[in-house]
Write a protein that holds these residues in place. Structure first.
Motif, PDB file in Angstrom:
ATOM      1  N   ALA A   1      10.310 -12.779 -24.159  1.00 10.59           N
ATOM      2  CA  ALA A   1      11.628 -12.597 -24.767  1.00 10.59           C
ATOM      3  C   ALA A   1      12.354 -13.936 -24.810  1.00 10.59           C
ATOM      4  N   GLY A   2      13.173 -14.101 -25.829  1.00  7.86           N
ATOM      5  CA  GLY A   2      13.950 -15.333 -25.962  1.00  7.86           C
ATOM      6  C   GLY A   2      14.801 -15.292 -27.212  1.00  7.86           C
ATOM      7  N   PRO A   3      15.767 -16.201 -27.330  1.00  7.11           N
ATOM      8  CA  PRO A   3      16.617 -16.250 -28.518  1.00  7.11           C
ATOM      9  C   PRO A   3      15.870 -16.863 -29.699  1.00  7.11           C
ATOM     10  N   PRO A   4      16.344 -16.634 -30.927  1.00  8.85           N
ATOM     11  CA  PRO A   4      15.709 -17.245 -32.099  1.00  8.85           C
ATOM     12  C   PRO A   4      15.640 -18.763 -31.957  1.00  8.85           C
ATOM     13  N   GLY A   5      14.552 -19.328 -32.463  1.00 12.68           N
ATOM     14  CA  GLY A   5      14.389 -20.774 -32.441  1.00 12.68           C
ATOM     15  C   GLY A   5      13.732 -21.315 -31.184  1.00 12.68           C
ATOM     16  N   THR A   6      13.361 -20.486 -30.238  1.00 12.52           N
ATOM     17  CA  THR A   6      12.741 -20.962 -29.004  1.00 12.52           C
ATOM     18  C   THR A   6      11.222 -20.794 -29.048  1.00 12.52           C
ATOM     19  N   VAL A   7      10.537 -21.489 -28.149  1.00  9.23           N
ATOM     20  CA  VAL A   7       9.087 -21.409 -28.031  1.00  9.23           C
ATOM     21  C   VAL A   7       8.756 -20.786 -26.679  1.00  9.23           C
TER      22      VAL A   7
ATOM     23  N   GLY B   1      15.829  -7.943 -31.600  1.00  8.37           N
ATOM     24  CA  GLY B   1      15.156  -6.676 -31.357  1.00  8.37           C
ATOM     25  C   GLY B   1      13.685  -6.870 -31.046  1.00  8.37           C
ATOM     26  N   ASP B   2      12.942  -5.763 -31.084  1.00  7.56           N
ATOM     27  CA  ASP B   2      11.523  -5.771 -30.734  1.00  7.56           C
ATOM     28  C   ASP B   2      10.660  -6.095 -31.940  1.00  7.56           C
TER      29      ASP B   2
ATOM     30  N   VAL C   1      13.258 -10.518 -29.477  1.00  9.86           N
ATOM     31  CA  VAL C   1      14.124 -11.629 -29.888  1.00  9.86           C
ATOM     32  C   VAL C   1      15.541 -11.311 -29.426  1.00  9.86           C
ATOM     33  N   GLY C   2      16.169 -12.288 -28.758  1.00 12.43           N
ATOM     34  CA  GLY C   2      17.507 -12.069 -28.221  1.00 12.43           C
ATOM     35  C   GLY C   2      18.543 -11.843 -29.301  1.00 12.43           C
ATOM     36  N   GLY C   3      19.620 -11.185 -28.921  1.00  9.48           N
ATOM     37  CA  GLY C   3      20.707 -10.873 -29.841  1.00  9.48           C
ATOM     38  C   GLY C   3      21.118  -9.426 -29.676  1.00  9.48           C
ATOM     39  N   PRO C   4      22.064  -8.955 -30.509  1.00 12.51           N
ATOM     40  CA  PRO C   4      22.519  -7.565 -30.403  1.00 12.51           C
ATOM     41  C   PRO C   4      21.362  -6.597 -30.641  1.00 12.51           C
ATOM     42  N   THR C   5      21.235  -5.632 -29.767  1.00 10.17           N
ATOM     43  CA  THR C   5      20.203  -4.613 -29.934  1.00 10.17           C
ATOM     44  C   THR C   5      20.859  -3.253 -30.161  1.00 10.17           C
ATOM     45  N   LEU C   6      20.144  -2.419 -30.864  1.00 11.61           N
ATOM     46  CA  LEU C   6      20.654  -1.084 -31.185  1.00 11.61           C
ATOM     47  C   LEU C   6      19.545  -0.074 -30.989  1.00 11.61           C
ATOM     48  N   ALA C   7      19.793   0.903 -30.120  1.00 10.04           N
ATOM     49  CA  ALA C   7      18.862   2.018 -29.941  1.00 10.04           C
ATOM     50  C   ALA C   7      19.449   3.223 -30.666  1.00 10.04           C
ATOM     51  N   ALA C   8      18.795   3.670 -31.721  1.00 12.75           N
ATOM     52  CA  ALA C   8      19.309   4.773 -32.540  1.00 12.75           C
ATOM     53  C   ALA C   8      18.148   5.648 -32.977  1.00 12.75           C
TER      54      ALA C   8
ATOM     55  N   ASN D   1      13.268   6.135 -36.014  1.00  9.88           N
ATOM     56  CA  ASN D   1      13.906   5.087 -35.217  1.00  9.88           C
ATOM     57  C   ASN D   1      14.797   4.275 -36.135  1.00  9.88           C
ATOM     58  N   ARG D   2      16.111   4.444 -36.003  1.00 10.55           N
ATOM     59  CA  ARG D   2      17.079   3.767 -36.872  1.00 10.55           C
ATOM     60  C   ARG D   2      17.569   2.449 -36.281  1.00 10.55           C
ATOM     61  N   GLY D   3      17.068   2.074 -35.102  1.00 14.05           N
ATOM     62  CA  GLY D   3      17.552   0.867 -34.445  1.00 14.05           C
ATOM     63  C   GLY D   3      16.565  -0.278 -34.561  1.00 14.05           C
ATOM     64  N   ASN D   4      16.720  -1.265 -33.675  1.00 11.24           N
ATOM     65  CA  ASN D   4      15.850  -2.440 -33.702  1.00 11.24           C
ATOM     66  C   ASN D   4      15.089  -2.640 -32.395  1.00 11.24           C
ATOM     67  N   VAL D   5      15.016  -1.595 -31.578  1.00 10.15           N
ATOM     68  CA  VAL D   5      14.217  -1.649 -30.351  1.00 10.15           C
ATOM     69  C   VAL D   5      13.268  -0.462 -30.318  1.00 10.15           C
TER      70      VAL D   5
END
Length: 349
Positions: free
Chosen positions: A68-74, A162-163, A185-192, A215-219
């Motif tokens: 796991a990590g934020p966008p732009g990382t290795v 999200g995942d 990927v780090g950032g706002p996640t939504l479980a729906a 699954n309407r979310g990003n995880v």
């Protein structure tokens, strides 16, 4: 539990042995889907090499990678290749996207997955291309040797949060083994989660409830389902909440059926399905169903129809007899009491 699958291409091998040897299965949020005994038996039948996450310190063996990590990382991790045979093996490594098959199993393929695998939408396009082994893409493993191969996962700056299910694939001469990567990927996640298209099939103990989960979310979600039923005379036995043997990837839609052994034989029922998943609000859907013992009803209907036919025939016979002449028990009228014959009037004398 989701199973990571890769197709077997080696001709002449027994299907079960080839499939078991080609699969490294990784559980979602709990552990491997195949037991250690099963995996050991598979390797005994198909000797050669195995692939899995390299051990991290003195802890237990990992069944999958979690990065796991934020966008732009290795991100970095290591793959362990173990040669269990007495000859050298040359193994090719690559990254790939992962998707869910129609039965909810996680799979990867060297080619585009079939259209029937509607769950492909869960993996972000190109997630597998973020994985790189660099110059170690091909590895020679001496007999009875374990090789540890580093790899990187580069998260693009514009990658959505999200995942993003992915996997690393090791292959040699048509045999493949895949190891799942839980990549977030780090950032706002939504479980729906939503439940749709509820219907009832069959009757009595053979009744099943068909429905669709989305699954309407990003995880990724591992849902549970409960069924509640209300009939004309009160509550009907339903199903208590239980985990479903499926992992829903972001954006995935999957159609399932739930056995309902408590379905009534004769009743009008309102069904309520409730799906839950960690972090997501409960999702409900409702449907109505009529239950009737149609076999018995058909026999009763046939009997009533027969009685109706007999009654109609009797009625027609009675009416026919009434039209046929005087009743048999009518008494003759004396001649003196008979009505006079009609006479012509108006004749001149």
């Amino acid at each position: 539990m989701p199973v990571l699958r890769t197709p077997a291409h080696t001709a002449g091998r027994r299907p079960c042995a080839a499939l078991l040897a080609a699969v490294l299965c990784l559980g979602a949020g709990g552990g491997a889907a195949l037991s250690t005994a099963t995996a050991t038996a598979a390797y005994a039948e198909e000797p050669g090499w195995t692939a899995g996450p390299a051990a991290g310190g003195a802890g237990p063996a990992r069944p999958y990678f979690y990065l796991a990590g934020p966008p732009g990382t290795v991100l970095e991790d290591r793959l362990a290749l173990t040669n269990t045979s007495d000859r050298e093996h040359t193994v090719t490594l690559r990254g790939d996207d992962a998707y869910n098959t129609a039965d909810g199993a996680l799979a990867v393929s060297p080619a585009a997955p079939p259209a029937a695998a509607a769950g492909r939408g869960g993996a972000a396009p190109g997630a597998g291309s973020w994985i790189s082994f660099g110059p170690a893409g091909t590895v020679r493993i001496p007999p009875r040797t374990r090789a540890v191969v580093p790899f990187t996962v580069t998260l693009p700056p514009a990658s959505p949060p999200g995942d993003h299910p992915a996997a690393v694939i090791a292959s040699e001469d048509g045999r493949e083994a895949g190891v799942r990567i839980h990549l977030r990927v780090g950032g706002p996640t939504l479980a729906a989660l939503t439940v749709e298209d509820v219907s009832v099939r069959g009757e009595g103990a053979r009744a099943v409830v068909a429905y669709t989960l989305v699954n309407r979310g990003n995880v990724a979600l591992v849902p549970e389902l409960a069924l509640r039923a209300e009939g004309l005379f009160g509550e009907v036995p339903g199903r208590a909440a239980r985990p479903l043997p499926v992992e829903l990837l972001p954006g995935q839609r999957v159609s399932l059926t739930e056995p309902w052994p408590g379905a009534p034989v004769l009743d009008a029922v309102d069904l309520t399905l409730t799906a839950t998943a960690p972090g997501a609000a409960p999702a409900t859907a409702r449907a109505s169903a009529w239950f009737a013992p149609w076999g018995i009803a058909a026999r009763i209907g046939a009997g009533l129809l027969g009685l109706g036919g007999v009654g109609l025939a009797a009625l027609l016979l009675v009416r026919k007899r009434r039209r046929g002449g005087p009743a048999a028990d009518a008494e003759p009228v004396p001649a003196g009491e008979r009505a006079p014959d009609h006479e012509l009037t108006g004749a001149s004398r």
